[in-house]
Motif scaffolding. Sequence first.
Motif, mmCIF file in Angstrom:
data_model
loop_
_atom_site.group_PDB
_atom_site.id
_atom_site.type_symbol
_atom_site.label_atom_id
_atom_site.label_comp_id
_atom_site.label_asym_id
_atom_site.label_seq_id
_atom_site.Cartn_x
_atom_site.Cartn_y
_atom_site.Cartn_z
ATOM 1 N N ILE A 190 -11.305 -51.249 -49.261
ATOM 2 C CA ILE A 190 -11.223 -49.788 -49.336
ATOM 3 C C ILE A 190 -12.629 -49.229 -49.474
ATOM 4 O O ILE A 190 -13.351 -49.574 -50.405
ATOM 5 N N VAL A 214 -14.865 -45.971 -50.222
ATOM 6 C CA VAL A 214 -14.727 -44.688 -50.922
ATOM 7 C C VAL A 214 -16.067 -43.971 -50.872
ATOM 8 O O VAL A 214 -17.105 -44.561 -51.138
ATOM 9 N N TYR A 232 -9.449 -49.576 -45.197
ATOM 10 C CA TYR A 232 -9.063 -48.178 -45.340
ATOM 11 C C TYR A 232 -10.278 -47.416 -45.868
ATOM 12 O O TYR A 232 -11.102 -47.976 -46.573
ATOM 13 N N ILE A 264 -11.480 -43.668 -47.807
ATOM 14 C CA ILE A 264 -11.039 -42.479 -48.534
ATOM 15 C C ILE A 264 -12.264 -41.610 -48.799
ATOM 16 O O ILE A 264 -13.263 -42.089 -49.333
ATOM 17 N N SER A 293 -10.966 -49.397 -38.877
ATOM 18 C CA SER A 293 -10.216 -49.096 -40.097
ATOM 19 C C SER A 293 -8.800 -48.636 -39.754
ATOM 20 O O SER A 293 -8.548 -48.075 -38.695
#
Length: 108
Positions: free
Chosen positions: A18, A20, A46, A48, A67
């Motif tokens: 992830i 971020v 992923y 964010i 992604s």
Amino acid sequence: MGVNRMIPVGDVEDQVAILVDDVTDTCSTKYCAAVKLLYARATKVYAIFTHEIFSGPAISGIYNAASEAVDDTNTIPQEDKMKHCSKIPVIDISVVLAETIQRADSSK
């Protein structure tokens, strides 16, 4: 440090990674990071972001990126961009902002 020298911290092999970040514009650094994570054998990546501008080639890059999705908040309207790319789910933060304002106001 340049993107070419970016290395994952820790072992991402067979893990979901992830990314971020607070602000993203063209997403080029994030694309490079996603590729590096997949090269290090992450199963999925992923991303964010809190405030996403998505200028220039960002939307086509997200659509074609390695992604799985680029989650973002609704601090900047993205409805027009979401029509062109299904990889942009939006997280509504209005309840969090309202609660923060209410608590700040009640502490006076």
